[in-house]
Design a protein around this motif. Structure first.
Motif, PDB file in Angstrom:
ATOM      1  N   LYS A 130     -73.446 -11.878  13.648  1.00 37.20           N
ATOM      2  CA  LYS A 130     -74.743 -12.145  14.265  1.00 37.20           C
ATOM      3  C   LYS A 130     -74.562 -12.657  15.693  1.00 37.20           C
ATOM      4  CE  LYS A 130     -78.064 -12.024  12.119  1.00 37.20           C
ATOM      5  NZ  LYS A 130     -79.024 -10.923  11.855  1.00 37.20           N
ATOM      6  N   ALA A 131     -73.573 -13.510  15.896  1.00 38.41           N
ATOM      7  CA  ALA A 131     -73.313 -14.028  17.238  1.00 38.41           C
ATOM      8  C   ALA A 131     -72.859 -12.924  18.188  1.00 38.41           C
ATOM      9  CB  ALA A 131     -72.255 -15.129  17.166  1.00 38.41           C
ATOM     10  N   GLU A 132     -72.105 -11.972  17.688  1.00 41.55           N
ATOM     11  CA  GLU A 132     -71.545 -10.918  18.532  1.00 41.55           C
ATOM     12  C   GLU A 132     -72.575  -9.898  18.994  1.00 41.55           C
ATOM     13  OE1 GLU A 132     -67.351 -11.146  16.058  1.00 41.55           O
ATOM     14  OE2 GLU A 132     -68.587  -9.347  15.945  1.00 41.55           O
ATOM     15  N   THR A 133     -73.791  -9.934  18.428  1.00 41.63           N
ATOM     16  CA  THR A 133     -74.793  -8.934  18.800  1.00 41.63           C
ATOM     17  C   THR A 133     -75.377  -9.190  20.174  1.00 41.63           C
ATOM     18  OG1 THR A 133     -76.558 -10.186  17.699  1.00 41.63           O
ATOM     19  CG2 THR A 133     -75.422  -8.507  16.395  1.00 41.63           C
ATOM     20  N   GLY A 134     -75.206 -10.378  20.713  1.00 39.13           N
ATOM     21  CA  GLY A 134     -75.748 -10.702  22.023  1.00 39.13           C
ATOM     22  C   GLY A 134     -74.839 -10.262  23.152  1.00 39.13           C
ATOM     23  N   SER A 135     -75.346 -10.366  24.369  1.00 37.31           N
ATOM     24  CA  SER A 135     -74.603  -9.899  25.537  1.00 37.31           C
ATOM     25  C   SER A 135     -73.633 -10.938  26.083  1.00 37.31           C
ATOM     26  CB  SER A 135     -75.582  -9.511  26.648  1.00 37.31           C
ATOM     27  OG  SER A 135     -76.374 -10.639  27.035  1.00 37.31           O
ATOM     28  N   GLN A 136     -73.717 -12.200  25.587  1.00 32.57           N
ATOM     29  CA  GLN A 136     -72.923 -13.261  26.204  1.00 32.57           C
ATOM     30  C   GLN A 136     -71.560 -13.462  25.567  1.00 32.57           C
ATOM     31  OE1 GLN A 136     -75.780 -13.818  24.504  1.00 32.57           O
ATOM     32  NE2 GLN A 136     -75.748 -15.761  23.412  1.00 32.57           N
ATOM     33  N   ARG A 137     -71.174 -12.641  24.569  1.00 31.97           N
ATOM     34  CA  ARG A 137     -69.935 -12.902  23.839  1.00 31.97           C
ATOM     35  C   ARG A 137     -68.736 -13.087  24.762  1.00 31.97           C
ATOM     36  NH1 ARG A 137     -66.263  -8.908  20.081  1.00 31.97           N
ATOM     37  NH2 ARG A 137     -64.951 -10.546  19.221  1.00 31.97           N
ATOM     38  N   TYR A 138     -68.593 -12.202  25.748  1.00 30.80           N
ATOM     39  CA  TYR A 138     -67.400 -12.235  26.594  1.00 30.80           C
ATOM     40  C   TYR A 138     -67.464 -13.335  27.647  1.00 30.80           C
ATOM     41  CZ  TYR A 138     -66.884  -7.726  24.338  1.00 30.80           C
ATOM     42  OH  TYR A 138     -66.794  -6.732  23.403  1.00 30.80           O
ATOM     43  N   ARG A 139     -68.593 -14.027  27.718  1.00 28.60           N
ATOM     44  CA  ARG A 139     -68.727 -15.118  28.687  1.00 28.60           C
ATOM     45  C   ARG A 139     -68.666 -16.487  28.039  1.00 28.60           C
ATOM     46  NH1 ARG A 139     -73.201 -11.969  30.027  1.00 28.60           N
ATOM     47  NH2 ARG A 139     -74.633 -13.663  29.523  1.00 28.60           N
ATOM     48  N   THR A 140     -68.548 -16.550  26.718  1.00 25.70           N
ATOM     49  CA  THR A 140     -68.533 -17.842  26.052  1.00 25.70           C
ATOM     50  C   THR A 140     -67.212 -18.559  26.276  1.00 25.70           C
ATOM     51  OG1 THR A 140     -67.713 -16.875  23.990  1.00 25.70           O
ATOM     52  CG2 THR A 140     -70.105 -17.055  24.238  1.00 25.70           C
ATOM     53  N   GLY A 141     -67.282 -19.885  26.205  1.00 28.39           N
ATOM     54  CA  GLY A 141     -66.059 -20.671  26.335  1.00 28.39           C
ATOM     55  C   GLY A 141     -65.052 -20.344  25.255  1.00 28.39           C
ATOM     56  N   ALA A 172     -60.672  -7.782  19.718  1.00 24.21           N
ATOM     57  CA  ALA A 172     -61.624  -6.746  19.326  1.00 24.21           C
ATOM     58  C   ALA A 172     -61.481  -6.362  17.861  1.00 24.21           C
ATOM     59  CB  ALA A 172     -61.446  -5.513  20.210  1.00 24.21           C
ATOM     60  N   VAL A 173     -60.249  -6.359  17.341  1.00 22.33           N
ATOM     61  CA  VAL A 173     -60.067  -5.964  15.936  1.00 22.33           C
ATOM     62  C   VAL A 173     -60.287  -7.144  15.000  1.00 22.33           C
ATOM     63  CG1 VAL A 173     -58.500  -4.102  16.530  1.00 22.33           C
ATOM     64  CG2 VAL A 173     -57.554  -6.333  15.959  1.00 22.33           C
ATOM     65  N   LEU A 174     -60.653  -8.293  15.553  1.00 19.96           N
ATOM     66  CA  LEU A 174     -60.939  -9.474  14.745  1.00 19.96           C
ATOM     67  C   LEU A 174     -62.421  -9.851  14.826  1.00 19.96           C
ATOM     68  CD1 LEU A 174     -57.777 -11.498  15.779  1.00 19.96           C
ATOM     69  CD2 LEU A 174     -58.239 -10.589  13.490  1.00 19.96           C
ATOM     70  N   SER A 175     -63.274  -8.870  15.043  1.00 16.02           N
ATOM     71  CA  SER A 175     -64.700  -9.151  15.172  1.00 16.02           C
ATOM     72  C   SER A 175     -65.360  -9.254  13.800  1.00 16.02           C
ATOM     73  CB  SER A 175     -65.391  -8.057  15.991  1.00 16.02           C
ATOM     74  OG  SER A 175     -65.588  -6.898  15.202  1.00 16.02           O
ATOM     75  N   GLY A 176     -66.437 -10.016  13.743  1.00 15.16           N
ATOM     76  CA  GLY A 176     -67.173 -10.157  12.497  1.00 15.16           C
ATOM     77  C   GLY A 176     -67.776  -8.840  12.038  1.00 15.16           C
ATOM     78  N   ARG A 177     -68.302  -8.056  12.957  1.00 10.55           N
ATOM     79  CA  ARG A 177     -68.935  -6.793  12.589  1.00 10.55           C
ATOM     80  C   ARG A 177     -67.916  -5.814  12.026  1.00 10.55           C
ATOM     81  NH1 ARG A 177     -72.764  -5.026  17.495  1.00 10.55           N
ATOM     82  NH2 ARG A 177     -73.704  -3.740  15.868  1.00 10.55           N
TER      83      ARG A 177
END
Length: 217
Positions: A130-141, A172-177
């Motif tokens: 659910k968190a990964e669906t947004g656009s900010q994933r690559y900008r998070t701390g 990338a291969v460790l994503s929740g989706r």
């Protein structure tokens, strides 16, 4: 090992949106806790399918605009719910015992990190997705900390590796989706996923110094 811009020692970077203020007024902090407690209650009672901005607003007794102003979107809310667990994970790989923490060879630490990520996904894949669906994933701390940690280990294994690319490829291969797809659609058990990651890691180590290959079984 080449220098990279790693976080300073004992700094924990949360998963939340990058423009979140470091200090909050007391009333703002109370409102944030109320919203997160309401969201956590929904997750416990209804699961991820019941989590929405509207449901959180209703449960907390506030207008929906308040929820959007605080978290931006549902992805931002999911990141905020994961903050505490993300800080615990960071503490494990930055300061915990080896092989995940300092004190083991870089290749052994990298393998332990990948295995620990699979364990986290087994427990938290739905909310991570659910968190990964947004656009900010690559900008998070959290993303930056994990990327820098993997780059550090990869450069220690072999400075000739493209550490930046490989770090992001591993994340990338460790994503929740992807994990949800592997488990639900492909019937993959966690041990199979860990074995596959071992195979990926062996490919990296074969192109690096031979001494590092001994860290894998």
């Amino acid at each position: 090992m080449a220098d990279i811009d790693c976080p300073p020692p004992r700094m924990s970077v949360m998963l939340s949106m990058p423009d979140r203020p470091r200090a909050e007024r007391a009333d703002a902090a109370r409102n944030r806790r109320l919203l997160l407690e309401s969201a956590a209650s929904i997750l416990r009672d209804e699961g991820i399918a019941g989590l929405s901005m509207e449901a959180v607003a209703t449960a907390a007794g506030v207008g929906i605009g308040t929820v959007y102003r605080r978290f931006g979107d549902l992805s931002g809310l999911a990141y905020a719910l994961l903050d505490e667990r993300e800080q615990q994970f960071q503490s494990e790989f930055m300061f915990g015992p080896p092989p995940l923490g300092p004190g083991a060879p870089a290749s052994a630490r990298l393998r332990a990190y990948l295995c620990r990520c699979v364990d986290r996904l087994t427990e938290q894949a739905e909310i991570l997705a659910k968190a990964e669906t947004g656009s900010q994933r690559y900008r998070t701390g959290a993303y930056r900390v994990q990327r820098h940690h993997l780059m550090m280990l990869l450069q220690e294994i072999d400075p000739e590796l493209d550490a930046a690319y490989l770090a992001e490829a591993l994340i990338a291969v460790l994503s929740g989706r992807l994990h949800l797809h592997q488990v639900a659609d492909e019937g993959m058990a966690p041990e199979r996923i860990k074995t596959g990651l071992d195979q990926l890691l062996r490919g990296i180590l074969r192109s690096s110094a031979p001494a590092d290959e001994g860290a894998l079984p």
